[in-house]
Design a protein around this motif. Structure first.
Motif, mmCIF file in Angstrom:
data_model
loop_
_atom_site.group_PDB
_atom_site.id
_atom_site.type_symbol
_atom_site.label_atom_id
_atom_site.label_comp_id
_atom_site.label_asym_id
_atom_site.label_seq_id
_atom_site.Cartn_x
_atom_site.Cartn_y
_atom_site.Cartn_z
ATOM 1 N N PRO A 89 -13.515 -18.987 11.628
ATOM 2 C CA PRO A 89 -14.976 -19.157 11.495
ATOM 3 C C PRO A 89 -15.460 -19.013 10.066
ATOM 4 N N ALA A 90 -14.872 -18.092 9.306
ATOM 5 C CA ALA A 90 -15.297 -17.916 7.911
ATOM 6 C C ALA A 90 -15.002 -19.163 7.085
ATOM 7 N N PHE A 91 -13.818 -19.757 7.288
ATOM 8 C CA PHE A 91 -13.469 -20.974 6.540
ATOM 9 C C PHE A 91 -14.363 -22.135 6.943
ATOM 10 N N VAL A 92 -14.624 -22.304 8.245
ATOM 11 C CA VAL A 92 -15.472 -23.399 8.716
ATOM 12 C C VAL A 92 -16.889 -23.243 8.167
ATOM 13 N N ASP A 93 -17.407 -22.019 8.154
ATOM 14 C CA ASP A 93 -18.743 -21.793 7.611
ATOM 15 C C ASP A 93 -18.800 -22.086 6.117
ATOM 16 N N SER A 94 -17.770 -21.676 5.396
ATOM 17 C CA SER A 94 -17.747 -21.963 3.959
ATOM 18 C C SER A 94 -17.665 -23.464 3.699
ATOM 19 N N LEU A 95 -16.942 -24.189 4.548
ATOM 20 C CA LEU A 95 -16.836 -25.635 4.413
ATOM 21 C C LEU A 95 -18.196 -26.297 4.659
ATOM 22 N N GLY A 96 -18.881 -25.846 5.715
ATOM 23 C CA GLY A 96 -20.176 -26.437 6.016
ATOM 24 C C GLY A 96 -21.225 -26.142 4.972
ATOM 25 N N GLU A 97 -21.207 -24.956 4.389
ATOM 26 C CA GLU A 97 -22.198 -24.593 3.371
ATOM 27 C C GLU A 97 -21.870 -25.228 2.023
ATOM 28 N N ARG A 98 -20.586 -25.356 1.718
ATOM 29 C CA ARG A 98 -20.203 -25.890 0.408
ATOM 30 C C ARG A 98 -20.598 -27.353 0.265
ATOM 31 N N TYR A 99 -20.452 -28.145 1.317
ATOM 32 C CA TYR A 99 -20.728 -29.580 1.245
ATOM 33 C C TYR A 99 -22.017 -29.983 1.954
ATOM 34 N N GLY A 100 -22.842 -29.020 2.315
ATOM 35 C CA GLY A 100 -24.133 -29.348 2.902
ATOM 36 C C GLY A 100 -24.064 -29.920 4.294
ATOM 37 N N ILE A 101 -22.967 -29.706 5.014
ATOM 38 C CA ILE A 101 -22.845 -30.232 6.378
ATOM 39 C C ILE A 101 -23.734 -29.461 7.328
ATOM 40 N N TYR A 102 -24.024 -28.212 7.001
ATOM 41 C CA TYR A 102 -24.878 -27.386 7.856
ATOM 42 C C TYR A 102 -26.365 -27.631 7.611
ATOM 43 N N GLU A 103 -26.708 -28.484 6.630
ATOM 44 C CA GLU A 103 -28.113 -28.666 6.298
ATOM 45 C C GLU A 103 -28.815 -29.487 7.366
ATOM 46 N N SER A 104 -30.132 -29.621 7.223
ATOM 47 C CA SER A 104 -30.939 -30.365 8.189
ATOM 48 C C SER A 104 -30.572 -31.830 8.155
ATOM 49 N N LYS A 105 -30.919 -32.550 9.245
ATOM 50 C CA LYS A 105 -30.677 -33.987 9.321
ATOM 51 C C LYS A 105 -31.633 -34.770 8.433
#
Length: 408
Positions: free
Chosen positions: A92-108
């Motif tokens: 989970p820590a790696f997946v979260d870092s991946l999403g935050e680093r490349y903006g995948i977790y950002e709004s649509k």
């Protein structure tokens, strides 16, 4: 009257139908083809990058450490273990870092994603924008879990055979797809190597602690010089150990490792003081003590020598892990830049548009022909009724007949 004639499928009739309704066929096919080609340019694209790894059987089989780690020989077990090790890398820590680093977790929202990426090097400005409501703030626990599941769904792990696995990542931006796939590749390789080495390090540390305990026991067979020079020092240490045992006994039982270690040290200190047991019973005679001590000391030395040999084997295995990592893992394919989108594909969309437009136009023409009840089908009616057909009246446009009447 003749019986109606059963109509069979005639290819010539199909070509005649297409020729008769050729305008409808061309317009319908062209319109559907243009619509699908426009969709190929407008629909959001999805790019995919992947890498392929091979994990050899040597990863699970090492003759130097087979006494500590049982070797896996069953292909099914090794396949399941390989798949489990790759999935363990996606923490989970790696997946979260991946999403935050490349903006995948950002709004649509496209503008929000753009400003979030622009402000990423300036965290204080990003927090200020989030405070004013221009950017979305931190996600709640449920939103974070949903975003993590969505990101994990973009990662696919496929087993090509028992030893080779294909790991891919899909996203809308080709550059982000490549970088994220490279990060996943590095994480998987690091996890595989660290997992293998951590197992060896854990066993080595356990053996080292045991060797230290045995060495202490062998040295404890001789009396401590402090017992004769300064007996008070030994008594103070013994009193301190008794205090620690009383404190730990309020929370733990005698089986606790810390209490066991203190009891062992207590016995050694009591032996140095000439007491054979905690209860203070009389010590054994010198002959009995010498005989038992020699046997116990020899057994301890044998165990110590065997563990030292295994410690050397573990050190050799650890050194081989550091210098020959390629003997366990091989990279068949590295991540490459995805030049063409995985979806939508222009050629496939054009084929679908042409097929759907042509078949739809043909179906519409067949429906129009079926529901046509005009006198233009007089020849078919004459054949079905068995009545000879004398001829067909010419089709005269109504506007032409009105002009002729006006002239007269």
């Amino acid at each position: 009257m003749k019986a109606p004639i059963e109509q069979a499928f005639n290819p010539a009739e199909a070509f005649g139908l297409i020729s008769k309704y050729r305008r409808l066929t061309v317009i319908g096919t062209t319109a559907c083809l243009v619509l699908f080609m426009a969709a190929a340019f407008v629909l959001p694209k999805k790019y995919k990058s992947h890498f392929t790894l091979t994990i050899y059987a040597k990863y699970f089989q090492n003759p130097l450490i087979q006494d500590f780690i049982p070797e896996l020989t069953d292909p099914g077990e090794m396949k399941s273990e390989r798949d489990s090790l790759i999935r363990q890398a996606l923490t989970p820590a790696f997946v979260d870092s991946l999403g935050e680093r490349y903006g995948i977790y950002e709004s649509k929202n496209g503008a929000e994603v753009f400003f979030s990426r622009f402000l990423r090097p300036f965290p204080f400005l990003k927090r200020w924008a989030q405070g004013l409501g221009f950017l979305a703030g931190a996600k709640t626990g449920r939103e974070a879990a949903a975003a993590r599941e969505d990101l994990l769904a973009r990662i696919q792990i496929l087993d090509l055979n028992n030893t080779t696995f294909n790991v891919s990542f899909a996203y809308a931006d080709p550059a982000v797809t490549l970088q994220a796939t490279r990060d996943i590749y590095a994480q998987v390789i690091r996890t595989l190597l660290e997992s293998h080495m951590n197992n060896l390090v854990t066993i080595r540390d356990a053996i080292r602690k045991r060797l230290e305990s045995l060495a202490f026991s062998m040295n404890a067979s001789a009396p401590d010089p402090r017992a004769s020079i300064s007996p008070q020092v030994v008594s103070d240490e013994l009193a301190d150990i008794h205090g620690q045992i009383r404190a730990l006994s309020t929370q733990y039982t005698e089986e606790h490792p810390a209490i066991k270690a203190l009891r062992d040290r207590e016995k050694i200190l009591l032996r140095w003081q000439g007491v054979s047991s905690v209860n203070g019973s009389a010590p054994p005679s010198g002959q009995e003590n010498g005989a038992l001590g020699d046997q116990s000391l020899q057994a301890v030395k044998d165990i110590y020598g065997d563990l030292m040999k295994k410690m050397n084997y573990l050190n050799i295995a650890l050194e081989a892990d550091r210098t020959h990592q390629g003997d366990y893992i091989a990279t068949v394919e590295t991540p490459i830049y995805p030049e063409h989108p995985l979806w939508p594909k222009k050629g496939l969309m054009a084929l679908w548009g042409f097929a759907l437009g042509f078949l739809g136009s043909l179906s519409m023409a067949a429906a129009l022909e079926y529901f046509n009840r005009s006198t233009l089908r007089a020849a078919m009616f004459a054949e079905q009724l068995g009545i000879p057909m004398l001829g067909a009246l010419p089709v005269v446009p109504w506007n032409l007949s009105l002009k002729s009447e006006t002239r007269n």
